[in-house]
Design an enzyme around this catalytic site. Structure first.
Site, short mmCIF file in Angstrom:
data_model
loop_
_atom_site.label_atom_id
_atom_site.label_comp_id
_atom_site.label_asym_id
_atom_site.label_seq_id
_atom_site.Cartn_x
_atom_site.Cartn_y
_atom_site.Cartn_z
N ASP A 123 -7.48 -2.30 -1.63
CA ASP A 123 -8.50 -3.04 -0.88
C ASP A 123 -9.83 -2.72 -1.52
O ASP A 123 -10.21 -1.54 -1.63
CB ASP A 123 -8.53 -2.60 0.58
CG ASP A 123 -7.24 -2.95 1.33
OD1 ASP A 123 -6.47 -3.77 0.83
OD2 ASP A 123 -7.04 -2.38 2.42
N GLU A 159 -6.53 -12.10 3.18
CA GLU A 159 -7.53 -11.04 3.04
C GLU A 159 -8.14 -11.09 1.64
O GLU A 159 -7.47 -10.72 0.66
CB GLU A 159 -6.89 -9.67 3.28
CG GLU A 159 -6.31 -9.51 4.67
CD GLU A 159 -5.59 -8.18 4.87
OE1 GLU A 159 -5.28 -7.86 6.03
OE2 GLU A 159 -5.34 -7.46 3.88
N HIS A 219 0.84 -1.20 0.00
CA HIS A 219 0.00 0.00 0.00
C HIS A 219 0.88 1.26 0.00
O HIS A 219 0.57 2.24 -0.66
CB HIS A 219 -0.90 0.03 1.24
CG HIS A 219 -2.12 -0.82 1.15
ND1 HIS A 219 -3.18 -0.52 0.33
CD2 HIS A 219 -2.46 -1.96 1.81
CE1 HIS A 219 -4.13 -1.43 0.48
NE2 HIS A 219 -3.72 -2.32 1.37
N HIS A 275 -7.75 -7.73 -0.45
CA HIS A 275 -6.45 -7.09 -0.69
C HIS A 275 -5.78 -7.68 -1.93
O HIS A 275 -5.51 -8.87 -1.99
CB HIS A 275 -5.55 -7.27 0.54
CG HIS A 275 -4.16 -6.72 0.36
ND1 HIS A 275 -3.69 -5.67 1.11
CD2 HIS A 275 -3.14 -7.07 -0.46
CE1 HIS A 275 -2.45 -5.39 0.75
NE2 HIS A 275 -2.09 -6.24 -0.22
#
Length: 222
Positions: free
Chosen positions: A142, A200, A135, A203
């Protein structure tokens, strides 16, 4: 009650006061990385494609921290990643969906704050600031699916930022419809150069993330 609210309540008993951690994060500096990197070119997603939906949770109190950590509700990615995301969004349109983005580029100091706030048994859900996050490089996003006809987020197997096995890509629970939606999102993202994070479902990392440096620029200066 949404699942993520339960996790916020549980973690608050373990966390140090947020104000102290915010000061610590702002005073810290990103790790030094040797080597040559591409010049960053962070672009705002909705300026490339206004039909991309935004729900920037970290600009609100509706997140695992329990309060805003961004001053602005905006989403950025490095240009190649952003252009690939636009292609995914356009590809989903005939299916009745749009992308719903929760977060893109994230300043390094926010990654450090998340790490400091998260208990040891939940560290798999946050990035180690000593290594930086994808990120921070502007190459991770996301997101989920937005149902255009219903005007709402598509239900998935778990909530965004939920720190439980329901967030795992391989989680076999939930309804068949939830798993199908999760897998549909993954297929379209992977077809355009993104890779999902196993822990996740929301993500995705862009294939060229190693080419960009860790950044700590706040949204207000972009």
């Amino acid at each position: 009650m949404p699942l993520f609210r339960h996790h916020v309540f549980s973690f608050r008993r373990l966390w140090a006061p947020l104000a102290v951690l915010l000061i610590s994060s702002c005073a810290a500096r990103p790790p030094h990385e040797p080597g040559t990197f591409r010049a960053p070119e962070l672009v705002e997603l909705q300026k490339l494609d206004p039909t991309i939906q935004l729900d920037i949770r970290y600009a609100t109190a509706r997140n695992f921290v329990g309060r805003p950590v961004y001053a602005q509700a905006r989403a950025f990615l490095q240009r190649p990643a952003a252009e690939a995301l636009v292609q995914v969004n356009q590809e989903l349109a005939p299916l009745g969906y749009r992308l719903l983005v929760f977060d893109g580029y994230r300043p390094w100091r926010v990654t450090k704050l998340f790490w400091d706030l998260t208990p040891p048994d939940k560290k798999e859900f946050v990035a180690d600031p000593s290594k930086g996050s994808r990120h921070n490089r502007g190459c991770a996003v996301d997101l989920s699916l937005w149902d255009v006809a219903a005007g709402r987020e598509v239900p998935m197997t778990g909530e965004y930022d939920e720190m439980s096995p329901r967030s795992y890509v391989a989680y076999a629970g939930g309804t068949p419809e939830q798993r199908a939606a999760r897998d549909l999102l993954r297929r379209h993202m992977e077809a355009h150069g993104f890779t999902v994070l196993p822990a996740e479902w929301w993500h995705f990392d862009y294939k060229e993330w190693k080419a960009y440096p860790i950044q700590d620029m706040p949204f207000e200066k972009l």
